[in-house]
Design a protein around this motif. Structure first.
Motif, PDB file in Angstrom:
ATOM      1  N   ASN A  82       0.769  -1.278   0.028  1.00  0.00           N
ATOM      2  CA  ASN A  82      -0.022  -0.124   0.064  1.00  0.00           C
ATOM      3  C   ASN A  82       0.943   1.408   0.005  1.00  0.00           C
ATOM      4  O   ASN A  82       0.280   2.426   0.122  1.00  0.00           O
ATOM      5  CB  ASN A  82      -0.907  -0.002   1.222  1.00  0.00           C
ATOM      6  N   ASP A 112       1.171   6.488  -1.967  1.00  0.00           N
ATOM      7  CA  ASP A 112       1.579   7.522  -1.313  1.00  0.00           C
ATOM      8  C   ASP A 112       2.632   8.186  -1.960  1.00  0.00           C
ATOM      9  O   ASP A 112       3.834   8.173  -1.622  1.00  0.00           O
ATOM     10  CB  ASP A 112       2.321   6.808   0.164  1.00  0.00           C
ATOM     11  N   LYS A 172      -4.321  11.846  -1.062  1.00  0.00           N
ATOM     12  CA  LYS A 172      -3.460  10.604  -0.386  1.00  0.00           C
ATOM     13  C   LYS A 172      -4.058   9.622   0.539  1.00  0.00           C
ATOM     14  O   LYS A 172      -3.789   8.392   0.213  1.00  0.00           O
ATOM     15  CB  LYS A 172      -2.293  11.370   0.365  1.00  0.00           C
ATOM     16  N   ILE A 173      -4.978  10.170   1.268  1.00  0.00           N
ATOM     17  CA  ILE A 173      -5.816   9.157   2.169  1.00  0.00           C
ATOM     18  C   ILE A 173      -6.590   8.333   1.578  1.00  0.00           C
ATOM     19  O   ILE A 173      -6.492   7.221   1.662  1.00  0.00           O
ATOM     20  CB  ILE A 173      -6.192   9.985   3.444  1.00  0.00           C
ATOM     21  N   ILE A 207      -4.781   5.434  -0.314  1.00  0.00           N
ATOM     22  CA  ILE A 207      -4.270   4.537   0.508  1.00  0.00           C
ATOM     23  C   ILE A 207      -5.375   3.514   0.917  1.00  0.00           C
ATOM     24  O   ILE A 207      -5.629   2.355   0.888  1.00  0.00           O
ATOM     25  CB  ILE A 207      -3.399   5.025   1.513  1.00  0.00           C
ATOM     26  N   PHE A 208      -6.622   4.203   1.199  1.00  0.00           N
ATOM     27  CA  PHE A 208      -7.751   3.379   1.843  1.00  0.00           C
ATOM     28  C   PHE A 208      -8.407   2.471   0.592  1.00  0.00           C
ATOM     29  O   PHE A 208      -8.436   1.450   0.909  1.00  0.00           O
ATOM     30  CB  PHE A 208      -9.011   4.374   2.136  1.00  0.00           C
ATOM     31  N   LEU A 253      -3.033   0.030   7.196  1.00  0.00           N
ATOM     32  CA  LEU A 253      -3.496   0.997   8.155  1.00  0.00           C
ATOM     33  C   LEU A 253      -2.357   1.721   8.880  1.00  0.00           C
ATOM     34  O   LEU A 253      -2.333   2.618   9.117  1.00  0.00           O
ATOM     35  CB  LEU A 253      -4.553   0.344   9.047  1.00  0.00           C
ATOM     36  N   TYR A 279       0.735   1.483   7.836  1.00  0.00           N
ATOM     37  CA  TYR A 279       1.446   2.737   6.973  1.00  0.00           C
ATOM     38  C   TYR A 279       0.960   3.922   6.917  1.00  0.00           C
ATOM     39  O   TYR A 279       1.544   5.005   6.822  1.00  0.00           O
ATOM     40  CB  TYR A 279       1.926   1.636   5.728  1.00  0.00           C
ATOM     41  N   LEU A 280      -0.383   3.682   6.760  1.00  0.00           N
ATOM     42  CA  LEU A 280      -1.229   5.345   6.574  1.00  0.00           C
ATOM     43  C   LEU A 280      -0.870   6.062   7.782  1.00  0.00           C
ATOM     44  O   LEU A 280      -0.574   7.166   7.676  1.00  0.00           O
ATOM     45  CB  LEU A 280      -2.850   4.857   6.412  1.00  0.00           C
ATOM     46  N   SER A 281      -1.326   5.381   8.821  1.00  0.00           N
ATOM     47  CA  SER A 281      -0.968   6.130  10.154  1.00  0.00           C
ATOM     48  C   SER A 281       0.624   6.671  10.313  1.00  0.00           C
ATOM     49  O   SER A 281       0.756   7.992  10.704  1.00  0.00           O
ATOM     50  CB  SER A 281      -1.407   5.269  11.629  1.00  0.00           C
ATOM     51  N   SER A 339       2.553   7.228   7.757  1.00  0.00           N
ATOM     52  CA  SER A 339       2.994   8.136   6.911  1.00  0.00           C
ATOM     53  C   SER A 339       2.224   9.587   7.162  1.00  0.00           C
ATOM     54  O   SER A 339       3.183  10.688   6.942  1.00  0.00           O
ATOM     55  CB  SER A 339       2.073   7.658   5.649  1.00  0.00           C
ATOM     56  N   LEU A 340       1.244   9.569   7.863  1.00  0.00           N
ATOM     57  CA  LEU A 340       0.508  10.869   8.234  1.00  0.00           C
ATOM     58  C   LEU A 340       1.221  11.406   9.491  1.00  0.00           C
ATOM     59  O   LEU A 340       1.565  12.629   9.533  1.00  0.00           O
ATOM     60  CB  LEU A 340      -1.153  10.611   8.829  1.00  0.00           C
TER      61      LEU A 340
END
Length: 752
Positions: free
Chosen positions: A57, A61, A69-70, A73-74, A155, A157-159, A161-162
């Motif tokens: 995922n 990004d 971006k969010i 990724i979702f 999830l 990775y998303l967290s 990255s943010l």
């Protein structure tokens, strides 16, 4: 030798402080951290699936608005979970597995129709197929746990990255601004060479076209980053500073395009007297070097470069004009002198923009350039249509997107069947190679195949040497982490280097599991060569999409946007305050359309020679459209940056005629309707009146000189410059539009 060493050290420092390396470090930490934590908790069996979820995922990004971006990724997480589940559930039945791979590959490939970020989500989906083939899960419970952990990894990775974006929120903005400054600097240096090297103009013109395309792409990304961010979070001093740099870069780009000179006229005016142009060449070159130096300051700390040099060069340009006038004498020297004055005026405006960027970098407050109102930024943003109709439009064999999806699907299925038939170890690497190499056009696929093979062999040789030297698992672990970081960092900048580090990483990871690392190296090279060969052959043989067949719509868009841009320029001349926004939006669309045509022509040159049908004729179409864009920008830029006299009826008459001519060319291209042109008396008279105005101003100036008034006042100079530029550019545009119609007729007769 010492200079080369300094340049190498500077390049290395810029890379290590840049966003690519930063992104590589972040991705490595995101993958390694769960492995480390789960190992401490004695739950390591669950960690690889989470690491795979992160890896799957991460591709979506990329720089852009936070919202996109969010969402990206979702969507990527949901897609990779679904694909992995389908592949694992059908794996026990070979026929079902082949059907699943076929349907999923085709469907996922079509997602790319929704733009760049969508193409990266599509890549994640295809990657999920490959990684699912590498995993064995015997029952539904283990499959459910695996896909759940994949989602958890996504999830995480998303967290992560943010969180990283919160710590260093403007890393991407600064990197892309830096890249744009550097490309713009290179563009100005190439333009300097065009001025005085007639024998190499074609070579430098092609290089300039490539740079223009790259700059336009960067501008689009910056619009999304800076203007979308501004809409979302409002103004901040740091955002405004970056926006001011971007606005100056757009203005520099337009100024440069606006002063794409009629080089044949320059050669006829100056002939062997090119010495009078040397100081102007030097000015462009030094400003280019200065922008490149400023680009480095956005990445690493340092002092602003000295600007005093420009004052000396500017005085040299003044002297060059006086020397030219002394040598040729007035009135014969007037046209050449005005051309030099216009060139000097352009460079003076360029210098003002360079100084504006310097002021922003010095963090000087109360910058003179006006801030862009938020509501005015909306028209500059390119919105992506996500309706289902976009996909429906591509369900035709004429669509390059559909042809690519079919080609890629067949190549993937063939690679899978070949690997299964030959019982090749880790055969899914064949499919992986096909996925990462294959692109819609043949030239890029061939180039990536070559780089992939070379990179893999380099990585394999280095890995072999290390394995022969040591059998230490700690060394393998450290090198696996380091190579992972550099693989992620370099894959976009240098595909060959990225492929080498990917190979190193894979070998060291397998070496930790299986002591016989030489087997891994051997099959890695074999599978890569097979995959690359399949990708290149598929691009050549299966539903080939040669670029010359796809150019009509791209050229049509350029002609249409140029026509709109010319109309907006006319409105600007009549009323700057009311029409400047319309002008700038039209300018943006015209520049983007031209960038797309430049990119299409570059792809054409990468096709096999036998498929570069009428490339010389197509190049004429590209250069004519580019020259028309430059001529329009020349008028618009002058009007925008000077106090001008009221637009005349003759100006409107000629603009109407040129616009009509462009629309006729578009009609010929789209509908294949032949239009015969005749010189209208009204147009001829309008040209004569404009030329007469310039001649009258010239005669008045001659009278002043005879009366002893050798020094020209500013108002007279500006009136002469305006009359000279408007008259000449309109005459040139008229000639170009007629030539475009003639070339379009020839183009349609060849490709009809």
């Amino acid at each position: 030798m010492q200079n080369k060493l300094k340049a190498y050290i500077k390049t290395t420092e810029l890379f290590l402080k840049g966003s690519s390396f930063y992104r590589g470090v972040l991705l490595t930490i995101a993958i390694v951290l769960p492995l480390f934590v789960f190992n401490i908790l004695d739950l390591f069996a669950y960690a690889p699936a989470i690491a795979l979820g992160i890896f799957l995922n991460a591709p979506s990004d990329v720089p852009g608005s936070l919202r996109r971006k969010i969402n990206g990724i979702f969507i990527s997480i949901a897609l990779t979970i679904l694909i992995t589940f389908i592949i694992l559930i059908t794996k026990p039945v070979f026929v079902l597995l082949v059907i699943a791979i076929t349907v999923l590959s085709f469907g996922i490939s079509l997602i790319s129709a929704y733009g760049f970020r969508a193409s990266l989500i599509s890549f994640s989906g295809l990657l999920a197929i490959v990684l699912a083939l590498a995993i064995d899960k015997p029952d539904i419970k283990s499959i459910a746990i695996h896909v759940g952990l994949l989602g958890l990894g996504g999830l995480w990775y998303l967290s992560f990255s943010l969180f990283a974006n919160w710590i260093f929120p403007k890393k991407d903005d600064d990197q892309i601004l830096s890249d744009t400054l550097q490309l713009t600097g290179q563009f100005l240096k190439v333009r300097a060479k065009l001025l005085v090297k007639p024998n190499k103009r074609e070579k430098f013109s092609k290089k300039a076209l490539i740079l223009q395309t790259q700059i336009s792409e960067k501008h689009e990304t910056l619009r999304e980053l800076l203007l979308e961010g501004r809409k979302r979070s409002g103004r901040s001093h740091s955002n405004e500073r970056r926006l001011l740099i971007f606005i100056s870069l757009v203005d520099i780009f337009e100024l440069a395009l606006a002063n794409s000179l009629d080089y044949s006229k320059i050669d006829s005016l100056f002939g062997l007297r090119k010495k009078h142009l040397n100081s102007f060449k030097k000015m462009n070159k030094e400003m280019g070097k200065h922008l490149i130096a400023l680009s480095e300051l956005l990445i690493k700390k340092g002092k602003l470069p000295d600007i005093e040099l420009f004052n000396d060069i500017y005085q040299e340009t003044d002297k060059a004009i006086l020397d030219y006038v002394d040598e040729i004498s007035l009135p014969k020297a007037r046209e050449g002198a005005i051309s030099l004055r216009n060139l000097q005026d352009y460079q003076k405006q360029l210098l003002q923009e360079v100084k504006a960027i310097r002021r922003v970098l010095r963090k000087v407050k109360n910058n003179s350039k006006a801030f862009l109102k938020t509501k005015e930024s909306v028209p500059f943003l390119t919105s992506q249509d996500y309706s289902f109709n976009i996909l429906l439009q591509h369900f035709s064999l004429k669509s390059p997107m559909l042809r690519h999806a079919l080609r890629l699907t067949i190549a993937i299925v063939f690679g899978f069947l070949l690997g299964s038939l030959l019982d090749i170890k880790n055969a899914y690497w064949i499919i992986l190679t096909i996925i990462v190499i294959m692109r819609p056009n043949y030239g890029l696929t061939k180039e990536r195949s070559k780089n992939r093979i070379i990179g893999t062999i380099i990585g394999a040789v280095i890995a072999t040497a290390i394995v022969l030297i040591t059998q230490n698992t700690i060394v393998y672990m450290v090198l696996a982490v380091i190579s992972l970081t550099f693989a992620f960092s370099l894959i976009q900048q240098s595909y060959k280097a990225g492929a080498a580090f990917i190979t190193l990483n894979i070998v060291f990871v397998y070496a930790l599991i299986d002591p016989n690392a030489f087997t891994v190296i051997q099959y890695r090279v074999i599978d890569t060569v097979l995959g690359a060969g399949i990708a290149v052959l598929a691009n050549y043989l299966l539903f080939p999409s040669w670029e010359y067949k796809n150019l009509d719509s791209v050229i049509l868009n350029v002609i249409t946007t140029n026509s709109d841009y010319l109309e907006a320029t006319k409105h600007l001349y009549h009323n700057k305050e009311e029409n400047s926004l319309e002008y700038k939006v039209s300018r943006k669309k015209a520049f983007l359309a031209m960038s797309n045509l430049n990119a299409a022509f570059q792809r054409l040159t990468q096709d096999p020679k036998s498929k570069q049908k009428e490339s010389a004729l197509i190049y004429d179409m590209v250069t004519l459209n580019h020259t028309i864009l430059s001529a329009i920008a020349s008028i618009g830029s002058y009007v925008l940056n000077h106090n001008t006299t009221p637009a005349s009826e003759e100006f409107d008459t000629i603009i109407k005629d040129i616009t009509s001519s462009l629309k006729h060319a578009a009609s010929k291209l789209e509908l294949n309707e032949t239009v015969h042109f005749s010189e209208e008396k009204e147009i001829h008279q309008a040209h004569e009146k404009l030329q007469k105005r310039y001649n009258n101003l010239s005669l008045k100036r001659d009278s002043d000189i005879e009366a002893g008034q050798t020094e020209i006042d500013n108002k007279t100079l500006l009136n002469l410059q305006e009359a000279h530029l408007i008259s000449n550019q309109l005459l040139w545009l008229k000639s170009l539009s007629v030539n475009l119609n003639n070339v379009t007729i020839k183009y349609k007769s060849v490709f009809n």
